[in-house]
Motif scaffolding. Structure first.
Motif, PDB file in Angstrom:
ATOM      1  N   PHE A  86      22.334  26.313  -8.311  1.00 18.43           N
ATOM      2  CA  PHE A  86      23.862  26.505  -7.844  1.00 18.43           C
ATOM      3  C   PHE A  86      23.720  26.707  -6.216  1.00 18.43           C
ATOM      4  N   GLY A  87      22.473  27.212  -5.809  1.00 22.73           N
ATOM      5  CA  GLY A  87      22.187  27.812  -4.336  1.00 22.73           C
ATOM      6  C   GLY A  87      20.849  28.299  -3.778  1.00 22.73           C
ATOM      7  N   ILE A  88      20.745  28.922  -3.019  1.00 27.56           N
ATOM      8  CA  ILE A  88      19.569  29.714  -2.266  1.00 27.56           C
ATOM      9  C   ILE A  88      19.803  30.890  -2.096  1.00 27.56           C
ATOM     10  N   VAL A  89      19.052  31.811  -2.315  1.00 28.70           N
ATOM     11  CA  VAL A  89      19.215  33.197  -1.855  1.00 28.70           C
ATOM     12  C   VAL A  89      18.124  33.457  -0.594  1.00 28.70           C
ATOM     13  N   PHE A  90      18.586  33.953   0.346  1.00 31.67           N
ATOM     14  CA  PHE A  90      17.718  34.611   1.538  1.00 31.67           C
ATOM     15  C   PHE A  90      17.668  35.955   1.689  1.00 31.67           C
ATOM     16  N   TYR A  91      16.540  36.206   2.251  1.00 29.06           N
ATOM     17  CA  TYR A  91      16.293  37.754   2.723  1.00 29.06           C
ATOM     18  C   TYR A  91      16.885  37.904   4.075  1.00 29.06           C
ATOM     19  N   GLY A  92      17.686  38.814   4.528  1.00 27.51           N
ATOM     20  CA  GLY A  92      18.016  39.054   5.978  1.00 27.51           C
ATOM     21  C   GLY A  92      18.301  40.484   6.252  1.00 27.51           C
ATOM     22  N   LYS A  93      18.697  40.596   7.591  1.00 27.65           N
ATOM     23  CA  LYS A  93      18.917  42.276   7.961  1.00 27.65           C
ATOM     24  C   LYS A  93      20.206  42.006   8.852  1.00 27.65           C
ATOM     25  N   SER A  94      20.684  43.398   8.834  1.00 19.77           N
ATOM     26  CA  SER A  94      21.704  43.680   9.537  1.00 19.77           C
ATOM     27  C   SER A  94      21.326  44.061  10.954  1.00 19.77           C
ATOM     28  N   ILE A  95      21.803  43.206  12.064  1.00 21.85           N
ATOM     29  CA  ILE A  95      21.554  43.564  13.420  1.00 21.85           C
ATOM     30  C   ILE A  95      21.796  45.029  13.847  1.00 21.85           C
ATOM     31  N   LYS A  96      23.065  45.350  13.203  1.00 18.51           N
ATOM     32  CA  LYS A  96      23.411  46.911  13.580  1.00 18.51           C
ATOM     33  C   LYS A  96      22.763  47.987  13.043  1.00 18.51           C
ATOM     34  N   THR A  97      22.761  47.649  11.639  1.00 21.72           N
ATOM     35  CA  THR A  97      22.152  48.918  10.973  1.00 21.72           C
ATOM     36  C   THR A  97      20.679  48.580  10.509  1.00 21.72           C
ATOM     37  N   LYS A  98      19.934  47.543  10.618  1.00 23.05           N
ATOM     38  CA  LYS A  98      18.566  47.373  10.636  1.00 23.05           C
ATOM     39  C   LYS A  98      18.297  47.277   9.006  1.00 23.05           C
ATOM     40  N   LYS A  99      19.199  47.070   8.167  1.00 22.31           N
ATOM     41  CA  LYS A  99      19.225  47.291   6.581  1.00 22.31           C
ATOM     42  C   LYS A  99      18.914  46.043   6.170  1.00 22.31           C
ATOM     43  N   GLY A 100      18.272  45.923   4.964  1.00 21.12           N
ATOM     44  CA  GLY A 100      18.049  44.490   4.239  1.00 21.12           C
ATOM     45  C   GLY A 100      19.171  44.155   3.475  1.00 21.12           C
ATOM     46  N   VAL A 101      19.555  43.071   3.504  1.00 23.08           N
ATOM     47  CA  VAL A 101      20.732  42.272   2.717  1.00 23.08           C
ATOM     48  C   VAL A 101      20.118  41.074   2.178  1.00 23.08           C
ATOM     49  N   ALA A 102      21.151  40.735   0.977  1.00 26.21           N
ATOM     50  CA  ALA A 102      20.785  39.655   0.393  1.00 26.21           C
ATOM     51  C   ALA A 102      21.815  38.566   0.706  1.00 26.21           C
ATOM     52  N   ILE A 103      21.502  37.450   1.059  1.00 27.31           N
ATOM     53  CA  ILE A 103      22.284  36.620   1.687  1.00 27.31           C
ATOM     54  C   ILE A 103      22.161  35.007   0.546  1.00 27.31           C
ATOM     55  N   LYS A 104      23.279  35.092  -0.109  1.00 27.42           N
ATOM     56  CA  LYS A 104      23.392  34.055  -1.203  1.00 27.42           C
ATOM     57  C   LYS A 104      24.361  32.686  -0.625  1.00 27.42           C
ATOM     58  N   VAL A 105      23.635  31.538  -0.550  1.00 26.97           N
ATOM     59  CA  VAL A 105      24.318  30.368  -0.057  1.00 26.97           C
ATOM     60  C   VAL A 105      24.426  29.297  -0.905  1.00 26.97           C
ATOM     61  N   GLU A 106      25.761  28.637  -1.153  1.00 28.65           N
ATOM     62  CA  GLU A 106      25.963  27.994  -2.119  1.00 28.65           C
ATOM     63  C   GLU A 106      25.813  26.732  -1.547  1.00 28.65           C
ATOM     64  N   LYS A 107      25.012  25.817  -2.448  1.00 33.30           N
ATOM     65  CA  LYS A 107      24.923  24.339  -2.203  1.00 33.30           C
ATOM     66  C   LYS A 107      26.220  23.710  -1.970  1.00 33.30           C
ATOM     67  N   GLN A 108      26.402  22.783  -0.955  1.00 36.21           N
ATOM     68  CA  GLN A 108      27.475  22.121  -0.698  1.00 36.21           C
ATOM     69  C   GLN A 108      28.082  21.126  -1.899  1.00 36.21           C
ATOM     70  N   GLU A 109      27.057  20.579  -2.503  1.00 32.99           N
ATOM     71  CA  GLU A 109      27.407  19.745  -3.682  1.00 32.99           C
ATOM     72  C   GLU A 109      27.750  20.602  -4.924  1.00 32.99           C
ATOM     73  N   MET A 110      27.367  21.847  -4.891  1.00 29.61           N
ATOM     74  CA  MET A 110      27.766  22.685  -5.916  1.00 29.61           C
ATOM     75  C   MET A 110      29.492  23.267  -5.736  1.00 29.61           C
ATOM     76  N   ALA A 111      29.688  23.252  -4.636  1.00 30.58           N
ATOM     77  CA  ALA A 111      31.104  23.808  -4.331  1.00 30.58           C
ATOM     78  C   ALA A 111      32.286  23.675  -5.107  1.00 30.58           C
ATOM     79  N   ASN A 112      32.140  22.332  -5.737  1.00 31.75           N
ATOM     80  CA  ASN A 112      33.466  22.092  -6.541  1.00 31.75           C
ATOM     81  C   ASN A 112      33.367  22.770  -7.770  1.00 31.75           C
TER      82      ASN A 112
END
Length: 454
Positions: free
Chosen positions: A25-51
């Motif tokens: 269904f998608g990809i999960v990235f690791y990211g950080k908040s620029i303000k708080t510097k804390k780690g976050v999980a970014i879940k991106v849904e594939k365009q072909e699975m949006a339906n």
């Protein structure tokens, strides 16, 4: 095609740093908040699975479960580069990650996982939400935390919804290895089915095997075969190699009906009794962290003796220089004797060190190493003052002849290497405040006074 890349900044505050995982269904990235510097999980849904609306459904479920502990906390959601995105707080690694590290979880750790997941399932079932995809990949934990988190509500179901399926047989939903029998039969799932899936997960974590894992993935009838095997397998065979509490758990779950009232407290009690019978706390990875912290603490305590170690160096260094001075400078001589007892066949090595300062002061002290003694002591005798360790050396006044001092000086030049090693040994290993070394010395060594041979 997915256009989101590492380095992108979402909503001007969340930077994508690296890719964590990828699914259908998608990809999960690791990211950080620029303000708080804390780690976050970014879940991106594939365009072909949006339906399919998987990400939108998960956002709705997390919004409804807001405030429930050990559930992902929704930070941001919206659209970026024509892709649906959901951002949650970073909750650690999944159980498969820890399984690769530790190979086999301890039973205590599995009991703790079971106890916490039963509590989490009770909380989400109270909100009439059925997870429908319980598996190790959706169970997270942090290295420094004892808590377990349940994630991925993309295929969860809200029992409060008025939507009903018109089809008599529903399509399979879930993960075949851990899915409940109802999912294989195409029957609408209820809270009891989450408990069944949890049982399969716990059995797998304990034995690292399930009977239907041998079915080839390329088999066209694989789902049907797994479903039939789950229905026909004996619970004793399924739970072989597991504690009795696991068998009791599966027997209870298999007897449940869709309308049965679930006894979460009773089920947690099956694993709580095991947790109370041990002094260990936490999970395998947190226990390992505690061990590392204790190891660092002990190392820090040993390093606190650096002053004593440096004092040994300062003693040894001038000692090497003083051997080239005149008779008015203090000198040290060492003797070693092997003494054998004919009574019991034991032996011990006896050392003596004599320190002189010209014709003014002299001191001598000694110790013996024996293989059948169990105490450490220095006794007072004649002109020798009693000392507790080699830190203190009592000096006594005596007049020695010039010839004797000359003999000591000659012996010192001949055996300088032996004296340095002996002084280093006595200073570091006897005077070092190491509780482990002290315990060894109490069992194997005894220090005795050597009388002067004047």
């Amino acid at each position: 095609m997915l256009q989101i890349q590492i380095g992108d900044i979402i909503d001007n505050q969340y930077e994508i740093l690296k890719k964590l995982s990828q699914g259908s269904f998608g990809i999960v990235f690791y990211g950080k908040s620029i303000k708080t510097k804390k780690g976050v999980a970014i879940k991106v849904e594939k365009q072909e699975m949006a339906n399919f609306g998987s990400l939108i459904r998960e956002v709705e479920m997390l919004s409804k479960l807001k405030g429930v502990p050990q559930i992902p906390e929704l930070v941001w959601y919206g659209e970026y580069k024509k892709c649906n995105i959901m951002i949650t707080k970073m909750l650690g690694h999944d159980l498969i990650y820890y399984q690769k590290q530790y190979k086999q979880f301890s039973q205590h750790s599995i009991n703790s996982i079971a106890y916490q997941l039963l509590w989490i399932l009770e909380q989400i079932h109270k909100q009439n939400i059925i997870h429908r995809d319980i598996k190790p990949e959706n169970i997270l934990s942090k290295n420094e935390s004892d808590k377990i988190y349940l994630i991925d509500f993309g295929i969860s179901k809200d029992a409060d919804s008025n939507f009903t399926h018109k089809k008599k047989v529903l399509p399979f939903i879930g993960t075949s290895r851990y899915a409940c029998i109802s999912a294989h039969q195409g029957i609408e799932q209820t809270p009891k089915d989450d408990l069944e899936s949890l049982g399969y997960v716990l059995i797998y974590l304990t034995t690292q095997h399930l009977p239907w894992m041998n079915i080839e993935k390329t088999d066209v009838q694989r789902l049907d075969k797994i479903g039939k095997l789950k229905e026909s397998v004996l619970l004793e065979e399924l739970c072989f190699g597991c504690p009795n509490s696991m068998l009791k758990y599966m027997r209870y779950v298999k007897e449940l009906k869709p309308t049965s009232r679930l006894k979460y407290g009773m089920l947690r009690g099956l694993f709580l009794s095991k947790l109370q019978n041990t002094n260990k706390l936490g999970l395998d990875w947190t226990n390992q962290g505690m061990k590392l912290e204790k190891k660092k603490h002990h190392k820090k305590q040993r390093n606190s003796c650096d002053l004593n170690f440096q004092s040994c160096v300062t003693i040894r260094r001038p000692f090497l220089i003083e051997t080239q001075t005149n008779l008015n400078v203090k000198t040290i001589a060492a003797q070693e004797e092997l003494i054998v007892s004919s009574d019991n066949g034991t032996s011990h090595t006896q050392f003596s060190i004599v320190e002189t300062k010209g014709s003014k002061n002299s001191v001598q002290y000694g110790f013996s190493v024996s293989d059948n003694v169990d105490c450490l002591a220095i006794q007072q005798n004649n002109n020798m003052a009693k000392v507790s360790t080699f830190e203190g050396i009592a000096e006594v006044c005596s007049l020695q002849s010039q010839s004797f001092e000359q003999q000591l000086m000659e012996s010192e030049h001949q055996d300088i290497e032996i004296k340095c090693n002996l002084l280093h040994f006595t200073s570091v290993y006897f005077n070092f405040k190491n509780p482990i070394q002290q315990q060894i010395f109490k069992q194997h060594y005894q220090v005795k006074e050597i009388k002067s041979k004047n």
